[in-house]
Design a protein around this motif. Structure first.
Motif, PDB file in Angstrom:
ATOM      1  N   GLU A 272       0.834  -1.203   0.000  1.00  0.00           N
ATOM      2  CA  GLU A 272       0.000   0.000   0.000  1.00  0.00           C
ATOM      3  C   GLU A 272       0.870   1.254   0.000  1.00  0.00           C
ATOM      4  OE1 GLU A 272      -3.150   2.314   2.914  1.00  0.00           O
ATOM      5  OE2 GLU A 272      -2.766   0.191   3.255  1.00  0.00           O
ATOM      6  N   ARG A 273       1.897   1.286   0.829  1.00  0.00           N
ATOM      7  CA  ARG A 273       2.804   2.439   0.898  1.00  0.00           C
ATOM      8  C   ARG A 273       3.600   2.584  -0.396  1.00  0.00           C
ATOM      9  NH1 ARG A 273       0.720   5.815   2.601  1.00  0.00           N
ATOM     10  NH2 ARG A 273      -0.977   4.598   3.327  1.00  0.00           N
ATOM     11  N   TYR A 274       4.041   1.472  -0.948  1.00  0.00           N
ATOM     12  CA  TYR A 274       4.784   1.495  -2.216  1.00  0.00           C
ATOM     13  C   TYR A 274       3.931   2.139  -3.306  1.00  0.00           C
ATOM     14  CZ  TYR A 274       7.315  -0.150  -6.336  1.00  0.00           C
ATOM     15  OH  TYR A 274       7.995  -0.206  -7.529  1.00  0.00           O
ATOM     16  N   ARG A 275       2.692   1.683  -3.435  1.00  0.00           N
ATOM     17  CA  ARG A 275       1.780   2.249  -4.456  1.00  0.00           C
ATOM     18  C   ARG A 275       1.529   3.729  -4.194  1.00  0.00           C
ATOM     19  NH1 ARG A 275      -0.782  -2.847  -3.689  1.00  0.00           N
ATOM     20  NH2 ARG A 275      -2.260  -1.869  -2.258  1.00  0.00           N
ATOM     21  N   SER A 276       1.361   4.099  -2.945  1.00  0.00           N
ATOM     22  CA  SER A 276       1.124   5.491  -2.596  1.00  0.00           C
ATOM     23  C   SER A 276       2.334   6.359  -2.945  1.00  0.00           C
ATOM     24  CB  SER A 276       0.813   5.600  -1.098  1.00  0.00           C
ATOM     25  OG  SER A 276       0.660   6.943  -0.719  1.00  0.00           O
ATOM     26  N   LEU A 277       3.527   5.853  -2.664  1.00  0.00           N
ATOM     27  CA  LEU A 277       4.746   6.600  -2.996  1.00  0.00           C
ATOM     28  C   LEU A 277       4.879   6.799  -4.504  1.00  0.00           C
ATOM     29  CD1 LEU A 277       7.225   4.937  -0.480  1.00  0.00           C
ATOM     30  CD2 LEU A 277       6.517   7.347  -0.473  1.00  0.00           C
ATOM     31  N   ILE A 278       4.576   5.768  -5.252  1.00  0.00           N
ATOM     32  CA  ILE A 278       4.639   5.865  -6.718  1.00  0.00           C
ATOM     33  C   ILE A 278       3.627   6.898  -7.217  1.00  0.00           C
ATOM     34  CG2 ILE A 278       4.195   4.629  -8.885  1.00  0.00           C
ATOM     35  CD1 ILE A 278       6.868   3.880  -7.651  1.00  0.00           C
ATOM     36  N   GLU A 279       2.428   6.884  -6.633  1.00  0.00           N
ATOM     37  CA  GLU A 279       1.390   7.833  -7.051  1.00  0.00           C
ATOM     38  C   GLU A 279       1.790   9.274  -6.764  1.00  0.00           C
ATOM     39  OE1 GLU A 279      -2.320   6.761  -5.235  1.00  0.00           O
ATOM     40  OE2 GLU A 279      -2.346   4.794  -6.221  1.00  0.00           O
ATOM     41  N   THR A 280       2.367   9.539  -5.587  1.00  0.00           N
ATOM     42  CA  THR A 280       2.694  10.919  -5.223  1.00  0.00           C
ATOM     43  C   THR A 280       4.004  11.404  -5.826  1.00  0.00           C
ATOM     44  OG1 THR A 280       3.762  10.227  -3.157  1.00  0.00           O
ATOM     45  CG2 THR A 280       1.429  10.854  -3.044  1.00  0.00           C
ATOM     46  N   ARG A 281       4.941  10.501  -6.065  1.00  0.00           N
ATOM     47  CA  ARG A 281       6.256  10.910  -6.550  1.00  0.00           C
ATOM     48  C   ARG A 281       6.482  10.598  -8.024  1.00  0.00           C
ATOM     49  NH1 ARG A 281       9.536  12.164  -2.278  1.00  0.00           N
ATOM     50  NH2 ARG A 281      11.402  11.852  -3.514  1.00  0.00           N
ATOM     51  N   GLY A 282       5.662   9.732  -8.593  1.00  0.00           N
ATOM     52  CA  GLY A 282       5.830   9.381 -10.001  1.00  0.00           C
ATOM     53  C   GLY A 282       6.849   8.284 -10.234  1.00  0.00           C
ATOM     54  N   ARG A 283       7.763   8.146  -9.321  1.00  0.00           N
ATOM     55  CA  ARG A 283       8.791   7.103  -9.390  1.00  0.00           C
ATOM     56  C   ARG A 283       9.355   6.929  -7.989  1.00  0.00           C
ATOM     57  NH1 ARG A 283      14.142   8.962  -9.989  1.00  0.00           N
ATOM     58  NH2 ARG A 283      14.278  11.210  -9.782  1.00  0.00           N
ATOM     59  N   LEU A 284      10.133   5.910  -7.796  1.00  0.00           N
ATOM     60  CA  LEU A 284      10.705   5.644  -6.489  1.00  0.00           C
ATOM     61  C   LEU A 284      12.204   5.391  -6.656  1.00  0.00           C
ATOM     62  CD1 LEU A 284       9.587   5.544  -3.647  1.00  0.00           C
ATOM     63  CD2 LEU A 284       9.269   3.110  -3.901  1.00  0.00           C
ATOM     64  N   PRO A 285      13.005   6.479  -6.678  1.00  0.00           N
ATOM     65  CA  PRO A 285      14.436   6.303  -6.860  1.00  0.00           C
ATOM     66  C   PRO A 285      15.080   5.595  -5.673  1.00  0.00           C
ATOM     67  CG  PRO A 285      13.940   8.589  -6.375  1.00  0.00           C
ATOM     68  CD  PRO A 285      12.622   7.868  -6.502  1.00  0.00           C
ATOM     69  N   GLY A 286      16.281   5.110  -5.895  1.00  0.00           N
ATOM     70  CA  GLY A 286      17.004   4.300  -4.929  1.00  0.00           C
ATOM     71  C   GLY A 286      16.886   4.687  -3.471  1.00  0.00           C
ATOM     72  N   PRO A 287      17.295   5.893  -3.088  1.00  0.00           N
ATOM     73  CA  PRO A 287      17.292   6.210  -1.655  1.00  0.00           C
ATOM     74  C   PRO A 287      15.921   6.193  -1.009  1.00  0.00           C
ATOM     75  CG  PRO A 287      18.590   7.798  -2.881  1.00  0.00           C
ATOM     76  CD  PRO A 287      17.891   6.943  -3.888  1.00  0.00           C
ATOM     77  N   THR A 288      14.869   6.457  -1.748  1.00  0.00           N
ATOM     78  CA  THR A 288      13.543   6.474  -1.141  1.00  0.00           C
ATOM     79  C   THR A 288      12.912   5.090  -1.080  1.00  0.00           C
ATOM     80  OG1 THR A 288      12.601   7.128  -3.254  1.00  0.00           O
ATOM     81  CG2 THR A 288      13.055   8.885  -1.693  1.00  0.00           C
ATOM     82  N   LYS A 289      13.483   4.126  -1.765  1.00  0.00           N
ATOM     83  CA  LYS A 289      12.943   2.756  -1.703  1.00  0.00           C
ATOM     84  C   LYS A 289      13.046   2.177  -0.299  1.00  0.00           C
ATOM     85  CE  LYS A 289      13.755   1.500  -6.485  1.00  0.00           C
ATOM     86  NZ  LYS A 289      14.517   0.657  -7.400  1.00  0.00           N
ATOM     87  N   ILE A 290      13.981   2.658   0.478  1.00  0.00           N
ATOM     88  CA  ILE A 290      14.163   2.127   1.826  1.00  0.00           C
ATOM     89  C   ILE A 290      12.948   2.428   2.704  1.00  0.00           C
ATOM     90  CG2 ILE A 290      15.355   4.111   2.848  1.00  0.00           C
ATOM     91  CD1 ILE A 290      17.263   1.982   4.140  1.00  0.00           C
ATOM     92  N   TRP A 291      12.185   3.470   2.377  1.00  0.00           N
ATOM     93  CA  TRP A 291      11.006   3.810   3.166  1.00  0.00           C
ATOM     94  C   TRP A 291       9.999   2.675   3.177  1.00  0.00           C
ATOM     95  CZ3 TRP A 291       9.937   9.286   0.749  1.00  0.00           C
ATOM     96  CH2 TRP A 291      10.955  10.152   1.114  1.00  0.00           C
ATOM     97  N   VAL A 292       9.963   1.862   2.140  1.00  0.00           N
ATOM     98  CA  VAL A 292       8.998   0.766   2.041  1.00  0.00           C
ATOM     99  C   VAL A 292       9.197  -0.233   3.187  1.00  0.00           C
ATOM    100  CG1 VAL A 292       8.211  -1.150   0.598  1.00  0.00           C
ATOM    101  CG2 VAL A 292       8.727   1.066  -0.434  1.00  0.00           C
ATOM    102  N   HIS A 293      10.411  -0.336   3.704  1.00  0.00           N
ATOM    103  CA  HIS A 293      10.681  -1.243   4.820  1.00  0.00           C
ATOM    104  C   HIS A 293       9.881  -0.858   6.058  1.00  0.00           C
ATOM    105  CE1 HIS A 293      14.142  -3.684   3.337  1.00  0.00           C
ATOM    106  NE2 HIS A 293      14.194  -2.686   2.471  1.00  0.00           N
ATOM    107  N   ASN A 294       9.567   0.422   6.203  1.00  0.00           N
ATOM    108  CA  ASN A 294       8.844   0.909   7.368  1.00  0.00           C
ATOM    109  C   ASN A 294       7.594   1.645   6.890  1.00  0.00           C
ATOM    110  OD1 ASN A 294       7.868   2.380   9.566  1.00  0.00           O
ATOM    111  ND2 ASN A 294       9.915   2.681  10.426  1.00  0.00           N
ATOM    112  N   PRO A 295       6.460   0.953   6.780  1.00  0.00           N
ATOM    113  CA  PRO A 295       5.246   1.586   6.249  1.00  0.00           C
ATOM    114  C   PRO A 295       4.805   2.837   7.008  1.00  0.00           C
ATOM    115  CG  PRO A 295       4.971  -0.783   6.326  1.00  0.00           C
ATOM    116  CD  PRO A 295       6.258  -0.471   7.047  1.00  0.00           C
ATOM    117  N   LYS A 296       5.037   2.895   8.328  1.00  0.00           N
ATOM    118  CA  LYS A 296       4.664   4.093   9.087  1.00  0.00           C
ATOM    119  C   LYS A 296       5.506   5.293   8.652  1.00  0.00           C
ATOM    120  CE  LYS A 296       2.933   1.718  13.164  1.00  0.00           C
ATOM    121  NZ  LYS A 296       3.117   1.461  14.592  1.00  0.00           N
TER     122      LYS A 296
END
Length: 145
Positions: free
Chosen positions: A24-48
């Protein structure tokens, strides 16, 4: 060779192995940012964290703030270099030059050397970012202005 793709020192979670909250967080990040570059992919580990950092980070994408691209790069170069953040400093050193900041100004920004800008707004951004990076806003009462 690791079984999962890596970025630096952590292993990315393949989408099919994410928890429902991570997906859910991954999809939300893609929707708001358009892409998920390397450094921000780590956020998926912690959904909060992703729930807060994703929308917050979206405000810093082009067109979502009042700074010009040059002004943004002045501030980002100062802040990322102050905290010795190698990846973003390198990326924004390049980006600063791409948006027309002179190479000598970019070099000064990332090494902490004093510089100045003929454009009044760019100079204000430079001074504010430098003050924030050095913690001088409290000592000088800049937070009241």
């Amino acid at each position: 060779m690791p079984d999962t793709p890596t970025f630096g020192r952590y292993a990315e979670i393949p989408y099919d192995q994410m928890t429902p909250e991570q997906k859910e967080r991954y999809r939300s990040l893609i929707e708001t940012r358009g892409r998920l570059p390397g450094p921000t992919k780590i956020w998926v580990h912690n959904p909060k964290l992703a729930k807060v950092a994703g929308p917050f980070g979206a405000h810093f994408q082009a067109g979502q703030y009042s700074l010009s691209e040059r002004e943004r790069e002045i501030a980002v170069c100062i802040i990322t270099s102050k905290w010795h953040s190698a990846y973003p400093t390198n990326a924004h050193e390049r980006r600063g030059k791409e948006v027309g900041l002179p190479a000598d100004k970019v070099e000064a920004l990332i090494t902490g050397l004093p510089t100045s800008f003929p454009d009044e707004r760019e100079q204000v951004v430079y001074e504010m970012a430098a003050a924030l990076a050095n913690g001088r806003w409290v000592a000088q009462g800049l937070y009241d202005r």
